[in-house]
Design a protein around this motif. Sequence first.
Motif, PDB file in Angstrom:
ATOM      1  N   ARG A 124      61.773  -3.589  71.399  1.00 33.07           N
ATOM      2  CA  ARG A 124      62.707  -2.900  70.516  1.00 33.07           C
ATOM      3  C   ARG A 124      62.894  -3.785  69.286  1.00 33.07           C
ATOM      4  NH1 ARG A 124      68.240  -3.049  70.369  1.00 33.07           N
ATOM      5  NH2 ARG A 124      68.384  -4.367  72.205  1.00 33.07           N
ATOM      6  N   PHE A 125      62.863  -3.166  68.115  1.00 36.57           N
ATOM      7  CA  PHE A 125      63.011  -3.935  66.873  1.00 36.57           C
ATOM      8  C   PHE A 125      64.331  -3.575  66.204  1.00 36.57           C
ATOM      9  CE2 PHE A 125      58.497  -2.949  67.508  1.00 36.57           C
ATOM     10  CZ  PHE A 125      57.998  -4.235  67.619  1.00 36.57           C
ATOM     11  N   GLU A 126      65.038  -4.586  65.765  1.00 34.54           N
ATOM     12  CA  GLU A 126      66.253  -4.349  64.984  1.00 34.54           C
ATOM     13  C   GLU A 126      66.027  -4.947  63.609  1.00 34.54           C
ATOM     14  OE1 GLU A 126      69.854  -4.636  68.157  1.00 34.54           O
ATOM     15  OE2 GLU A 126      69.977  -6.004  66.444  1.00 34.54           O
ATOM     16  N   ASN A 127      65.922  -4.071  62.611  1.00 34.37           N
ATOM     17  CA  ASN A 127      65.622  -4.567  61.261  1.00 34.37           C
ATOM     18  C   ASN A 127      66.890  -4.751  60.452  1.00 34.37           C
ATOM     19  OD1 ASN A 127      62.986  -4.289  62.022  1.00 34.37           O
ATOM     20  ND2 ASN A 127      62.674  -2.364  60.924  1.00 34.37           N
ATOM     21  N   GLU A 128      66.894  -5.785  59.627  1.00 32.98           N
ATOM     22  CA  GLU A 128      68.062  -6.039  58.788  1.00 32.98           C
ATOM     23  C   GLU A 128      67.589  -6.545  57.423  1.00 32.98           C
ATOM     24  OE1 GLU A 128      72.178  -8.614  59.113  1.00 32.98           O
ATOM     25  OE2 GLU A 128      70.809  -8.711  60.796  1.00 32.98           O
TER      26      GLU A 128
END
Length: 370
Positions: free
Chosen positions: A250-254
Amino acid sequence: MYDYLIVGSGLFGAVFARQATDAGKKVLVIDKRPNIAGNVYTEKIEGIHVHKYGAHIFHTNMKHVWDYVTKFATFNRFTNSPVANYHGELYSLPFNMYTFNKMWGVVTPEEAAAKIEEQKKEAGITEPKNLEEQAISLVGTDIYEKLIKGYTQKQWGRPCTELPAFIIKRLPVRLTFDNNYFNALYQGIPVGGYTKMVENMLDGIEVRLNTDYFENKAELDALAEKVVYTGPIDAFFDFKLGTLEYRSVRFENETLDKPNFQGNAAVNYTDAETPWTRIIEHKWFEFGKDDEGNDIPKTIISREYSSEWKPGDEPYYPVNDEKNGKLYEQYKQLADKEEKVLFGGRLGEYKYYDMDAVIDSALKFAEKEL
Ligand code: FAD
């Protein structure tokens, strides 16, 4: 009438489409996503090419593959040198003299080798029963505790003592100051992003996006003599024998309003307490510059979390265990009976392929087919 309907515009589909077109065939490429390039898709945000489906670093020893990809993109000189962050202590990866110097203060390769030997002996493991014992028997306790244990645990969602020893066959230890992760003759990142590279492969080829093969299968099949299918093999047969399993991420982009977050493309968090496995800072794949060569004032990071996969999730890594292997073989038998449809690529063959390997496979497939 098309000669080939190609389902999927990832590397396999794009390479086959290019080869078939160059051989004088008429092809139509479809993809259910709103964009081309499959999992190597990069999207430009704030001037940064963001690797949407996970960081992709091209590396190969196959000269013919390198000669092929460089027809469609210029590659920069990016070298993968990840950093490990263990509770704020930073180490160079893969294990090399910088790592050993930081860990133990050793200066020469002899000292480093002696330290590893000493730790291996102290542990006294002759027949490793699980992954923990296997790792300690290969590199000793300190490296295991700080750089392997927590990371592996997070990746597999289980303690290392409950994981089989065979997962780690060897652990490369470099007694040199070489932190170039891949031992590849050729490596880099395509200038302008992977999407641009695949766009160049598909130049002059008809592509229909947002088109799911299964929504209009009969109609689409009727358009072409043959189908090259690069989607999941079990989906093709409507999962009638069961669902093939994957491991997921799972990727959490910021987006951050600062030019530099971590000073490196990849930082692995090797302690067990930090919930993510690593952070990717995309701009460093391109040395912090935009396509015009300007510095970028912002930065984009992706935190990666290992996650359990359930049907319907994005399939990432095939699970190479007996159960899934057998199920794939059964699907493969069905696939072999299909007269009009050929299967290829990471999903069509339920196989982990690096980019160079999937390109090589598509080139060989094209040579045989065309
Ligand atoms: P895909 O890229 O998955 O393409 C398949 C396409 O088919 C997709 O676009 C999909 O939308 C489409 N499709 C599926 N079903 C349908 C349908 N029903 N109708 C229409 N279209 C459909 N390799 C490296 O060499 N270096 C790396 O650093 C690297 N990092 C990776 C990181 C991660 C997290 C993962 C998972 C893989 C990584 N890889 C890396 C491997 C690389 O991603 C693959 O080699 C490559 O994506 C395989 O291309 P493909 O065409 O087989 O599959």
